[in-house]
Design an enzyme around this catalytic site. Sequence first.
Site, PDB file in Angstrom:
ATOM      1  N   ASP A  42      54.394  57.092  58.665  1.00  8.25           N
ATOM      2  CA  ASP A  42      55.685  57.076  59.082  1.00  8.25           C
ATOM      3  C   ASP A  42      56.152  55.893  60.185  1.00  8.25           C
ATOM      4  OD1 ASP A  42      54.267  57.812  61.267  1.00  8.25           O
ATOM      5  OD2 ASP A  42      55.681  59.307  61.844  1.00  8.25           O
ATOM      6  N   TYR A  88      52.686  47.084  65.664  1.00  6.88           N
ATOM      7  CA  TYR A  88      51.148  47.055  65.902  1.00  6.88           C
ATOM      8  C   TYR A  88      50.463  46.021  65.773  1.00  6.88           C
ATOM      9  CZ  TYR A  88      51.264  52.374  65.744  1.00  6.88           C
ATOM     10  OH  TYR A  88      51.292  53.668  65.770  1.00  6.88           O
TER      11      TYR A  88
END
Length: 443
Positions: A172, A266
Amino acid sequence: MERQKQNIVIAGGGSTYTAGIVTMLLDNYDNFPIASIKLYDNLEERQTRVAKACEIIVKERHPDIVFTYTTDPVEAFKGVDFVMAQLRVGLFAMRELDEKIPFKHGVVGQETCGPGGIAYGLRTIGPLIEIIDYMEKYSPNAWMLNYSNPAAIVAEACRILRPDARVINICDMPVCLEEIFARILGLNSRKDFDVRYYGLNHFGWWTQIRDHQGNDLMPRLMEYVREHGYEEYTPQGQHKESSWLETMRAAKDLYAMDPTKLWNTYLKYYLMAPETVAHSDHDYTRANEIMDRREKDTREECERIVAAGTAKGTWFASNEHAQFIVDLACALAFNTKERFLLIVPNNGAIANFPDDAMVEIPCIVSKDQYEPLSIGKIPTFQKGLMEQQIASEKLAVEAWIEGSYQKLWQSFMMNKSVPSAKIAKEILDDMIEANKEFWPELH
């Protein structure tokens, strides 16, 4: 044609996300009708607290839905259409070690990236394969929508160990970032545009974002990101934990490394590792934030609902995490032919990348199938980063299967967040001690 009611089991029923997923299922009842919802977890006490609150929510909103919860796999997986898997093996206590052990050695401590992500992945493989086997035995026509972290390692293990299973691996995080993009652009939601994206899980880039009239939205987004990263000056953006806000701001620095694309945040853990370590609180990590806020708040709200006997006034609500799952299930069940970012075998979608790599790319999902979109060739910079990361992930899975200390050490070495073989070995040895209850024995 009237849509057939579906039977759902949520594996990992004691999760802090479960009430939100149940709420989303109820909110979408007209589009995704439901006959039954089951919760399954091997931790009875943790699940019961959440389940009793969810039982009240379901009874008040849709009393026609049969709601049950169990620790018995036969009862859980028999006669279901969808398994929604959200496992957290070792709970937040092990996440805390995933984050703090690397920090002790001056390396990024994060639950899905670097050594912590590898450790978490190795804990998750066995239990997830077990659940796949339950599903195939008791409901062979069911689909598993797996969003158990770390999705990259888990997806690679599924590819090798259960290649024919009806499992779709999802994450997600891109959805959450796309909702931020929508708010920055002043749109209602991410459903107001289509994207082109490629990479690995938690390791990718947006190359195109267009509205449904074909207008290019990237220039406006890039202008904003150049100044602010993904930090948004909205109520949604400002009421987040400090570690999350720091990650959103880091998108500005990532963007500078290749301003032709928008970056998954990330990537900061790999390309900005020293800065991340320097700016992190090594004694109070993201796991501590969640335990002190989301986990605590969820527990207290469940107890409040049960004590009151009503869910009236609850703050449990639908979110991006849950909406994505329901939309995907709807596409598989009712042939809606929507576009989703899925983690799938490459098989030529990225022309200059290995076919057996599990990549995260757009797919069109229809009745009981998905079709990856062709990406073409990708640039040398992104390709090189992805090749190193995929090698680390593949070595980790091979280490789990073979019980190989050597390959796991190599996996740690190959991970870009780890600066040397010596430090990789030191972290690995600490991780083996911490995970001895969960990992296979290594030789």
